[in-house]
Design a protein around this motif. Structure first.
Motif, PDB file in Angstrom:
ATOM      1  N   GLU A   1       0.856  -1.173   0.000  1.00 20.79           N
ATOM      2  CA  GLU A   1       0.000   0.000   0.000  1.00 20.79           C
ATOM      3  C   GLU A   1       0.899   1.231   0.000  1.00 20.79           C
ATOM      4  N   TYR A   2       0.322   2.400  -0.187  1.00 18.42           N
ATOM      5  CA  TYR A   2       1.126   3.611  -0.221  1.00 18.42           C
ATOM      6  C   TYR A   2       1.448   4.055   1.200  1.00 18.42           C
ATOM      7  N   ILE A   3       2.742   4.146   1.494  1.00 18.76           N
ATOM      8  CA  ILE A   3       3.229   4.614   2.787  1.00 18.76           C
ATOM      9  C   ILE A   3       3.810   6.012   2.596  1.00 18.76           C
ATOM     10  N   ARG A   4       3.429   6.928   3.466  1.00 19.52           N
ATOM     11  CA  ARG A   4       3.935   8.307   3.370  1.00 19.52           C
ATOM     12  C   ARG A   4       4.519   8.718   4.715  1.00 19.52           C
TER      13      ARG A   4
ATOM     14  N   ILE B   1       8.306  -2.013   6.078  1.00 20.44           N
ATOM     15  CA  ILE B   1       8.966  -0.711   6.263  1.00 20.44           C
ATOM     16  C   ILE B   1       9.032  -0.244   7.709  1.00 20.44           C
ATOM     17  N   LYS B   2       8.299  -0.865   8.616  1.00 15.60           N
ATOM     18  CA  LYS B   2       8.212  -0.290   9.961  1.00 15.60           C
ATOM     19  C   LYS B   2       9.562  -0.270  10.678  1.00 15.60           C
ATOM     20  N   PHE B   3      10.392  -1.301  10.482  1.00 14.67           N
ATOM     21  CA  PHE B   3      11.685  -1.293  11.162  1.00 14.67           C
ATOM     22  C   PHE B   3      12.664  -0.332  10.487  1.00 14.67           C
TER      23      PHE B   3
ATOM     24  N   ALA C   1       1.491   4.329  11.965  1.00 13.37           N
ATOM     25  CA  ALA C   1       1.986   5.321  12.920  1.00 13.37           C
ATOM     26  C   ALA C   1       1.721   4.874  14.355  1.00 13.37           C
ATOM     27  N   VAL C   2       0.540   4.318  14.601  1.00 14.72           N
ATOM     28  CA  VAL C   2       0.183   3.847  15.942  1.00 14.72           C
ATOM     29  C   VAL C   2       1.088   2.689  16.361  1.00 14.72           C
ATOM     30  N   GLU C   3       1.322   1.764  15.456  1.00 12.10           N
ATOM     31  CA  GLU C   3       2.174   0.612  15.779  1.00 12.10           C
ATOM     32  C   GLU C   3       3.597   1.058  16.111  1.00 12.10           C
TER      33      GLU C   3
END
Length: 342
Positions: free
Chosen positions: A256-259, A299-301, A319-321
């Motif tokens: 999905e699109y991550i910004r 991408i989170k890490f 963002a919450v995670e």
């Protein structure tokens, strides 16, 4: 002395070994070199050598997808053999082999020597000092890695499922079944794509009952076998190349699109990692916005790694995670009292 019935090979050998862009050869020079190298009583005549030039040129054109050379003619009627792999490409590939932890010492030497043969250079001697840093012991995955790649490549070509046992490292640095309580780590999967990423070889796959792609390391597989069941068409990801290229870490997940907003001093890290195709929009002199099509799991890490220069992360669930991960990490790593470290 080699048998001389197939004189075309003798001409090819001489051109391969002794000609290049800086040193093209004419028919007379090739004939003399053939006589010298193969200790012939008489050199082949020039007409024969000219016929060989035409044959080699035709072979390199008609079979360009399967042969590793091309015959190049110069304006002064000289020719040379040019590898379809450039010297720079061969060095890059050899460097990847030499630094890979998952290709053992002897396999590395063998692969680099083969690449050197293709480009007509002694790459093995060039990379030998670097190979000395590799461990000499053979690991189990070393012996199965190339076989795994062969089986998976063929399964992907044929659109067939595979079964395999997936492994993980234990505290003793031994490879053991990843989930021994679930069929001793054996899995049936739908393979779709092989990719070299972050200095490791990965397989992108789906479970039968999953709608989300995952990645699995090829060096941690054992007993890979193709089964006669079709994988089915891949519909969820229209562009596999873009999807895999934008995986910051190989966890898979639906794209999905991550910004996110990023401080200007980090623009080099963003482009170095995601490439020049990444979407970047300047906001002001201090910030720019990044948009990348990848998965939250992937991408989170990466975002955590550069979190000191990143904010305004979208979508909200990501963002919450990340906020929860930061708060948990801060709670567990908070320094309760000052200590002196010597």
């Amino acid at each position: 002395m080699l048998p001389t019935k197939n004189k075309l090979f003798l001409t090819y050998y001489v051109l391969k070994q002794y000609s290049n862009k800086e040193n093209p050869m004419n028919a007379t020079e090739v004939a003399k070199k053939v006589q010298e190298v193969f200790e012939l009583e008489k050199a082949p005549n020039r007409r024969t050598i000219y016929d060989h030039f035409e044959d080699l040129e035709l072979i390199s054109e008609v079979y360009e997808q399967t042969v590793s050379f091309r015959l190049v003619r110069t304006p002064n009627r000289k020719v040379y053999i040019e590898s379809t792999i450039s010297s720079g490409e061969a060095h890059l590939l050899s460097d990847a082999v030499a630094t890979s932890r998952f290709i053992d010492l002897e396999q590395s030497r063998s692969l680099i020597q083969k690449l050197g043969i293709v480009v007509g250079q002694n790459l093995k001697n060039f990379f030998e000092p670097r190979l000395h840093f590799k461990a000499t012991d053979k690991k189990e995955y070393n012996e199965q890695l190339f076989q795994n790649i062969d089986v998976l490549t063929e399964a992907i070509k044929k659109g067939k499922k595979v079964t395999l046992q997936y492994l993980k490292y234990d505290v003793n640095k031994q490879l053991v079944p990843s989930r021994p309580d679930e069929n001793n780590g054996y899995k049936k999967i739908r393979p779709y794509y092989l990719i070299w990423q972050i200095n490791k070889y990965y397989l992108m796959y789906y479970y039968d009952d999953s709608t989300s792609p995952r990645f699995m390391r090829v060096d941690k597989m054992r007993d890979v076998m193709t089964i006669d069941e079709a994988v089915g068409e891949l519909k969820d990801i229209p562009n596999l190349s873009d999807y895999t290229r934008n995986q910051a870490y190989m966890f898979g997940g639906m794209p999905e699109y991550i910004r996110f907003r990023c401080k200007m001093y980090s623009i080099g890290q963003v482009i170095d990692f995601f490439g020049e195709d990444v979407t970047i929009k300047p906001i002001d002199e201090e910030y720019f916005q990044v948009e990348v099509y990848t998965s939250c799991e992937s991408i989170k890490f990466w975002l955590m790694q550069y979190i000191s220069s990143i904010d305004q992360i979208e979508p909200l669930k990501l963002a919450v995670e990340i906020e929860e991960m930061l708060e948990d990490g801060l709670r567990r790593n908070r320094v309760k009292q000052k200590e002196t470290f010597l």
